[in-house]
Design a protein around this motif. Structure first.
Motif, PDB file in Angstrom:
ATOM      1  N   THR A   1       0.888  -1.150   0.048  1.00 31.99           N
ATOM      2  CA  THR A   1      -0.037   0.062   0.110  1.00 31.99           C
ATOM      3  C   THR A   1       0.775   1.296  -0.075  1.00 31.99           C
TER       4      THR A   1
ATOM      5  N   ASP B   1      -7.689  -4.059  -1.946  1.00 27.41           N
ATOM      6  CA  ASP B   1      -7.518  -5.086  -0.505  1.00 27.41           C
ATOM      7  C   ASP B   1      -8.761  -4.939  -0.087  1.00 27.41           C
TER       8      ASP B   1
ATOM      9  N   ARG C   1      -8.256  -7.189   4.177  1.00 25.87           N
ATOM     10  CA  ARG C   1      -7.896  -6.832   5.808  1.00 25.87           C
ATOM     11  C   ARG C   1      -8.849  -5.548   6.061  1.00 25.87           C
TER      12      ARG C   1
ATOM     13  N   GLN D   1      -6.782   2.981   4.533  1.00 22.61           N
ATOM     14  CA  GLN D   1      -5.402   3.269   4.441  1.00 22.61           C
ATOM     15  C   GLN D   1      -4.959   3.978   3.007  1.00 22.61           C
TER      16      GLN D   1
ATOM     17  N   ASP E   1      -3.911  -1.831  -5.651  1.00 25.28           N
ATOM     18  CA  ASP E   1      -3.275  -2.111  -4.444  1.00 25.28           C
ATOM     19  C   ASP E   1      -3.990  -3.536  -4.045  1.00 25.28           C
TER      20      ASP E   1
HETATM   21 MG   LIG Z   1      -1.838  -2.964   2.249  1.00 23.33          MG
END
Ligand SMILES: [Mg+2]
Ligand SMILES: Nc1nc2c(ncn2[C@@H]2O[C@H](COP(=O)(O)OP(=O)(O)OP(=O)(O)O)[C@@H](O)[C@H]2O)c(=O)[nH]1
Length: 307
Positions: free
Chosen positions: A105, A130, A133, A139, A182
């Motif tokens: 990331t 992603d 998670r 993020q 990502d």
């Molecule tokens: Mg990541």
């Protein structure tokens, strides 16, 4: 050995230095192993140096080792600069893969920043594929906000291939220059998650047969010998274009990179040297080798070997 023989032997050692290269060889081998260069590669290199290096001067001897190390990179030279591909494909699709926590990331953000610096008019689209998670979407969104870049986000648990598709579709219809995807960190030992990566690639190809144009395998340089296995398994599931080696700012000298490049002929494109957007540098084999095998007087600070 009798007294005279021993004395003669010692004198010969002193005057011709016949044994000094062997002493140096041993020290260099130990040093390289402590930086995570795989053992079998160190042994191969030692044999080559022994054959080719006749010099007894330590400086020339080290230079000989460095030449052998550098030759490994000559066999795995990048055929293209990933950043300049945006002059060729519109949009250029960059996929970031790797095991958990390697710096994917952060690398997406750093590479986006690098593209923006080199091509100030470009607006790379960040794609948060992603969905595995919790917090991963957020993020990347924080980075998009900081870098003032568009982003495509998904929902936790959603099919990442669908988000990748959506991202490429948006970039195509809005005439954007680059798509940076990502992906979730995945253990290379978990097959369903690895299959998912192959699916992302298949789905992208429905929109653009030539995509992804670059697939970066992000390797944590402090990871030790496991890096070899990561490169091996990821390469089995999708064509890897080359490596981004992260966390090169710490005490590690990242000797494992040499093993990966040697074994898989994968180029190293960039190194991550910190957690900020500006902390991504093009990889220089010369500088890397200089740091991996410094002059002997700098050897006092032993690199920390990873278990
Ligand atoms: Mg990541
Ligand atoms: N010092 C340093 N830290 C880094 C570097 N690259 C990433 N990090 C840090 O490593 C941690 C993990 O980075 P991420 O970018 O979240 O890694 P990831 O591969 O996306 O992680 P997952 O999505 O959980 O698999 C973060 O704390 C980053 O700030 C680097 O080059 N140097």
């Amino acid at each position: 050995m009798g007294f005279w023989q021993r004395l003669f032997h010692r004198l010969r050692k002193t005057f011709t230095g016949t044994n000094s290269n062997a002493d140096w060889a041993e020290r260099i081998e130990e040093w390289l192993i402590s930086t995570d260069v795989p053992l079998d590669l160190v042994e191969t290199l030692a044999q080559q140096v022994e054959k080719q290096c006749r010099s007894t001067s330590p400086d020339e001897y080290i230079a000989c080792w460095r030449a052998q190390l550098l030759a490994i990179f000559q066999n795995a030279q990048p055929t293209q600069d990933p950043a300049t591909l945006i002059e060729r494909y519109k949009p250029t699709v960059y996929l970031f893969v790797g095991v958990n926590g390697t710096g994917k990331t952060t690398s997406v953000a750093r590479f986006a920043h690098l593209l923006q610096t080199r091509y100030p008019d470009s607006r790379p689209l960040l794609v948060a594929a992603d969905t595995f998670r919790a917090g991963a979407q957020e993020q990347l969104a924080i980075w998009a906000n900081r870098l003032n870049l568009p982003i495509i986000q998904g929902q936790y648990g959603q099919d990442p291939a669908a988000i990748a598709y959506q991202g490429l579709h948006k970039a195509q219809t809005q005439n954007l220059d680059a798509v940076l995807i990502d992906t979730a960190g995945r253990l290379h030992t978990r097959q369903p998650l690895m299959d998912q990566l192959a699916k992302i690639v298949r789905v992208l190809k429905k929109l653009d047969e030539s995509a992804p144009h670059i697939t970066f395998l992000v390797i944590d340089a402090t990871t030790g010998q496991n890096g070899i296995r990561q490169a091996e398994v990821f390469s089995q599931y999708l064509p890897i274009s080359g490596i981004i080696a992260t966390k090169m700012d710490g005490t590690t000298r990242g000797g494992i990179l040499l093993g990966i490049v040697h074994q898989f002929r994968l180029p190293v494109f960039y190194v991550g040297t910190g957690e900020r957007a500006t902390d991504l540098m093009p990889f220089s084999p010369e500088e890397y080798i200089q740091a991996l095998l410094p002059a002997p007087h700098q050897w006092e600070t032993q690199p920390t070997a990873q278990p």
